[in-house]
Write an enzyme that holds these catalytic residues in place. Structure first.
Site, PDB file in Angstrom:
ATOM      1  N   GLY A 248       0.762  -1.240   0.000  1.00 30.91           N
ATOM      2  CA  GLY A 248       0.000   0.000   0.000  1.00 30.91           C
ATOM      3  C   GLY A 248       0.795   1.293   0.000  1.00 30.91           C
ATOM      4  N   GLU A 290       4.176  -6.260   1.595  1.00 28.71           N
ATOM      5  CA  GLU A 290       3.767  -6.693   0.251  1.00 28.71           C
ATOM      6  C   GLU A 290       3.584  -5.513  -0.703  1.00 28.71           C
ATOM      7  OE1 GLU A 290       0.889 -10.375   1.622  1.00 28.71           O
ATOM      8  OE2 GLU A 290       0.074  -8.380   1.300  1.00 28.71           O
ATOM      9  N   PRO A 291       4.641  -4.808  -1.032  1.00 30.38           N
ATOM     10  CA  PRO A 291       4.477  -3.681  -1.958  1.00 30.38           C
ATOM     11  C   PRO A 291       4.228  -4.166  -3.385  1.00 30.38           C
ATOM     12  CG  PRO A 291       6.792  -4.057  -1.523  1.00 30.38           C
ATOM     13  CD  PRO A 291       6.044  -5.015  -0.643  1.00 30.38           C
ATOM     14  N   GLY A 292       3.315  -3.526  -4.070  1.00 27.16           N
ATOM     15  CA  GLY A 292       3.089  -3.825  -5.483  1.00 27.16           C
ATOM     16  C   GLY A 292       3.433  -2.583  -6.281  1.00 27.16           C
ATOM     17  N   ARG A 293       2.549  -1.592  -6.130  1.00 25.74           N
ATOM     18  CA  ARG A 293       2.683  -0.333  -6.865  1.00 25.74           C
ATOM     19  C   ARG A 293       4.051   0.335  -6.674  1.00 25.74           C
ATOM     20  NH1 ARG A 293      -2.135   2.529  -7.608  1.00 25.74           N
ATOM     21  NH2 ARG A 293      -2.979   1.348  -5.869  1.00 25.74           N
ATOM     22  N   TYR A 334     -11.524   4.131 -11.170  1.00 25.95           N
ATOM     23  CA  TYR A 334     -11.320   4.896  -9.920  1.00 25.95           C
ATOM     24  C   TYR A 334     -11.280   6.409 -10.122  1.00 25.95           C
ATOM     25  CZ  TYR A 334      -8.933   0.382  -9.420  1.00 25.95           C
ATOM     26  OH  TYR A 334      -8.594  -0.938  -9.475  1.00 25.95           O
ATOM     27  N   CYS A 361     -15.689   2.278 -27.137  1.00 27.80           N
ATOM     28  CA  CYS A 361     -17.028   2.873 -27.227  1.00 27.80           C
ATOM     29  C   CYS A 361     -17.638   3.018 -25.841  1.00 27.80           C
ATOM     30  CB  CYS A 361     -17.911   2.009 -28.105  1.00 27.80           C
ATOM     31  SG  CYS A 361     -17.267   1.937 -29.767  1.00 27.80           S
ATOM     32  N   GLU A 362     -17.063   3.884 -25.049  1.00 27.61           N
ATOM     33  CA  GLU A 362     -17.507   4.155 -23.670  1.00 27.61           C
ATOM     34  C   GLU A 362     -17.156   5.606 -23.385  1.00 27.61           C
ATOM     35  OE1 GLU A 362     -18.409   2.060 -20.927  1.00 27.61           O
ATOM     36  OE2 GLU A 362     -18.427   0.216 -22.097  1.00 27.61           O
ATOM     37  N   TYR A 390      -0.779  -2.162 -12.256  1.00 23.95           N
ATOM     38  CA  TYR A 390      -2.222  -2.285 -12.473  1.00 23.95           C
ATOM     39  C   TYR A 390      -2.669  -1.734 -13.835  1.00 23.95           C
ATOM     40  CZ  TYR A 390      -1.903  -3.083  -7.468  1.00 23.95           C
ATOM     41  OH  TYR A 390      -1.550  -3.566  -6.231  1.00 23.95           O
TER      42      TYR A 390
HETATM   43  N1  LLP Z   1      -1.318  -7.001  -0.436  1.00 24.39           N
HETATM   44  C1  LLP Z   1      -2.638  -7.190  -0.599  1.00 24.39           C
HETATM   45  C2  LLP Z   1      -3.309  -8.190   0.217  1.00 24.39           C
HETATM   46  C3  LLP Z   1      -3.345  -6.423  -1.530  1.00 24.39           C
HETATM   47  O1  LLP Z   1      -4.652  -6.615  -1.683  1.00 24.39           O
HETATM   48  C4  LLP Z   1      -2.662  -5.472  -2.317  1.00 24.39           C
HETATM   49  C5  LLP Z   1      -3.375  -4.682  -3.318  1.00 24.39           C
HETATM   50  C6  LLP Z   1      -1.277  -5.318  -2.120  1.00 24.39           C
HETATM   51  C7  LLP Z   1      -0.638  -6.097  -1.166  1.00 24.39           C
HETATM   52  C8  LLP Z   1      -0.462  -4.346  -2.916  1.00 24.39           C
HETATM   53  O2  LLP Z   1      -0.850  -3.026  -2.726  1.00 24.39           O
HETATM   54  P1  LLP Z   1       0.007  -1.849  -3.386  1.00 24.39           P
HETATM   55  O3  LLP Z   1       1.363  -1.821  -2.710  1.00 24.39           O
HETATM   56  O4  LLP Z   1       0.144  -2.146  -4.844  1.00 24.39           O
HETATM   57  O5  LLP Z   1      -0.782  -0.623  -3.161  1.00 24.39           O
HETATM   58  N2  LLP Z   1      -6.073  -1.800  -9.032  1.00 24.39           N
HETATM   59  C9  LLP Z   1      -5.899  -0.748  -8.059  1.00 24.39           C
HETATM   60  C10 LLP Z   1      -5.137  -1.224  -6.851  1.00 24.39           C
HETATM   61  C11 LLP Z   1      -5.774  -2.410  -6.175  1.00 24.39           C
HETATM   62  C12 LLP Z   1      -4.932  -2.905  -5.036  1.00 24.39           C
HETATM   63  C13 LLP Z   1      -5.391  -4.244  -4.601  1.00 24.39           C
HETATM   64  N3  LLP Z   1      -4.614  -4.819  -3.577  1.00 24.39           N
HETATM   65  C14 LLP Z   1      -5.222   0.437  -8.715  1.00 24.39           C
HETATM   66  O6  LLP Z   1      -4.985   0.409  -9.931  1.00 24.39           O
HETATM   67  O7  LLP Z   1      -4.954   1.432  -8.068  1.00 24.39           O
END
Ligand code: LLP
Length: 431
Positions: A248, A290-293, A334, A361-362, A390
């Protein structure tokens, strides 16, 4: 420029990690996802080094692979010695297909199927993050059949509101994810897990939401989790080995948003957890994040070709490009914001106020609403920034548009890591 890896060359073209974006658009066609591999690796390293240094041995970053699931990303995570979080058998399959170490895979999801459970156990994944009682029972049953003991963490909802946008808040009590602490159900599932055969409870998980720019909500979340761990210790004599505080960490998408020092942020979170453990007389757990973004978002740029520019007198102007919600659904979902520029006119003034619209077409097929950008015409190249997270992973074939390829940049070289879809791919499942 929004980020240090972006610049403008003598021809007035946007460069990404030193590579001319107009050259990339010509070579590979558009739309095109471009990723800066060195930046991705740098992000893995600064986050992993912080957690390794300040937390108990075994503490680790898990890349939340829902942000960008493709073989090359799992290869990079493997080389960088971090773990991954997967949320479906499809993500797990992709990770395993490049020999990602199964023991460093954490299987998430609030609605796991029987297949997810058997596929995970058959492949020897490290941990399931258990969302609810029925899932706990299903994992125990299958592990029993296979005569194995499966390591698990329990996903808890600490009841934190992280002040982010609604769609990505996940740690609240009424969330669909996990088991709430506040209602007493978290204690019930913990007791059950401790008495369930063929599963080994190793600890707890929470994820409070996404796009969080402040360390405070993480500390608040950790505080509640540690309080719960203390109660569990007092009640059942169970000492938590692993605490996973989720992902997050926020990313700057547009000017005015803060830029986070991820290393420092993780150091602060680690120190906070350690101090609180000492205070509560708890053994310091292995800490997972758990970083993603924050690993991949700003390493990505999407290049498009401009197809038309339209001004509706007295109303607004549009630039229409050859991609849109199919490759970047974040505005449609979003109202998310991205920064954009005309890549072949990057040194010209950004004085054209318009909306960058997609080809679907949206009406909501918009990539950037009401932005100031260079004047454009058919054939120009538009670059949309911060699209590494994402975008590809949420891309669709709506309107039967082929998904773009991903090109990785490293040391001034470019290579395809995901090829462009073809019409044959589009009809491959049609009978
Ligand atoms: N761990 C869990 C359990 C999660 O559900 C998520 C994201 C993460 C880690 C990673 O979060 P991050 O570090 O990426 O913020 N599609 C949306 C974001 C959905 C996030 C879902 N869960 C967007 O494009 O902003």
């Amino acid at each position: 420029m929004l980020y240090k890896n972006l610049s403008v060359n003598n021809e007035g073209h946007l460069t990404i990690a030193g590579v001319d974006s107009v050259y990339l658009a010509k070579k590979y066609g558009t739309p095109l996802y471009v990723m800066d591999e060195e930046l991705v690796r740098h992000r893995c390293r600064i986050q992993q080094s912080a957690i390794e240094k300040y937390c108990a041995p075994g503490s680790m970053i898990l890349f939340a692979s829902k942000a960008l699931s493709m073989k090359e990303m799992y290869r990079i995570a493997k080389q960088e010695n971090i773990g991954v979080d997967v949320v479906s058998s499809g993500e797990l399959y992709t990770a395993l297909s490049v020999d990602f170490p199964a023991e460093k895979i954490f299987f998430h999801g609030s609605s796991k199927t029987d297949f997810d459970i058997s596929y995970g156990i058959d492949n020897g994944i490290g941990y399931f993050i258990v969302d609810n009682v029925e899932e706990l029972e299903a994992i125990s049953e299958y592990a029993g059949k296979k005569d194995v003991t499966q390591n698990i963490l329990l996903r808890l909802a600490p009841g934190i509101d992280p002040h982010t946008f609604e769609a990505v808040k996940t740690g609240k009590v009424d969330s669909k994810f996990g088991v709430a602490i506040e209602t007493g159900q978290a204690m019930e599932i913990t007791e059950k897990a401790l008495n369930t055969p063929n599963v080994q409870l190793m600890g707890f998980h929470c994820h409070i939401g996404s796009q969080i720019f402040d360390i405070e909500p993480f500390c608040d979340g950790a505080d509640i989790m540690l309080g719960f761990m203390k109660e569990v210790k007092d009640k059942f004599g169970f000492e938590t080995e692993i605490l996973n505080i989720g992902g997050g960490l926020g990313v700057k998408y547009v000017e005015g948003e803060p830029e986070i020092d991820y290393h420092q942020c993780i150091v602060d979170a680690c120190k906070y957890v350690n101090d609180k453990c000492d205070e509560k007389g708890l053994r310091q757990p292995i800490l997972l994040m758990e970083p993603g973004r924050s690993i991949v978002a700003d390493a990505g740029v999407t290049l498009y070709t401009v197809n038309s520019t339209k001004t509706i007198p007295g109303y607004k102007s549009y630039i229409a490009v050859d991609g849109g919600m199919g490759d970047n659904p974040r505005f449609a979902l979003y109202g998310a914001k991205h920064s954009a520029l005309i890549a072949n006119k990057a040194s010209e003034p950004a004085d054209f106020h318009c909306t960058l619209a997609g080809r679907c077409c949206e009406s909501d097929d918009v990539i950037c609403e009401d932005i100031d950008i260079q004047k454009a015409e058919r054939g120009d190249i538009a670059a949309v920034l911060t699209t590494g997270a994402y975008n590809y992973s949420m891309a669709s074939n709506y309107n039967r548009v082929c998904r773009p390829p991903i090109v990785m940049l490293k040391g001034g070289e470019d290579r395809v890591v995901v090829r462009r879809e073809t019409f044959d791919d589009l009809t491959a499942c049609d009978l």
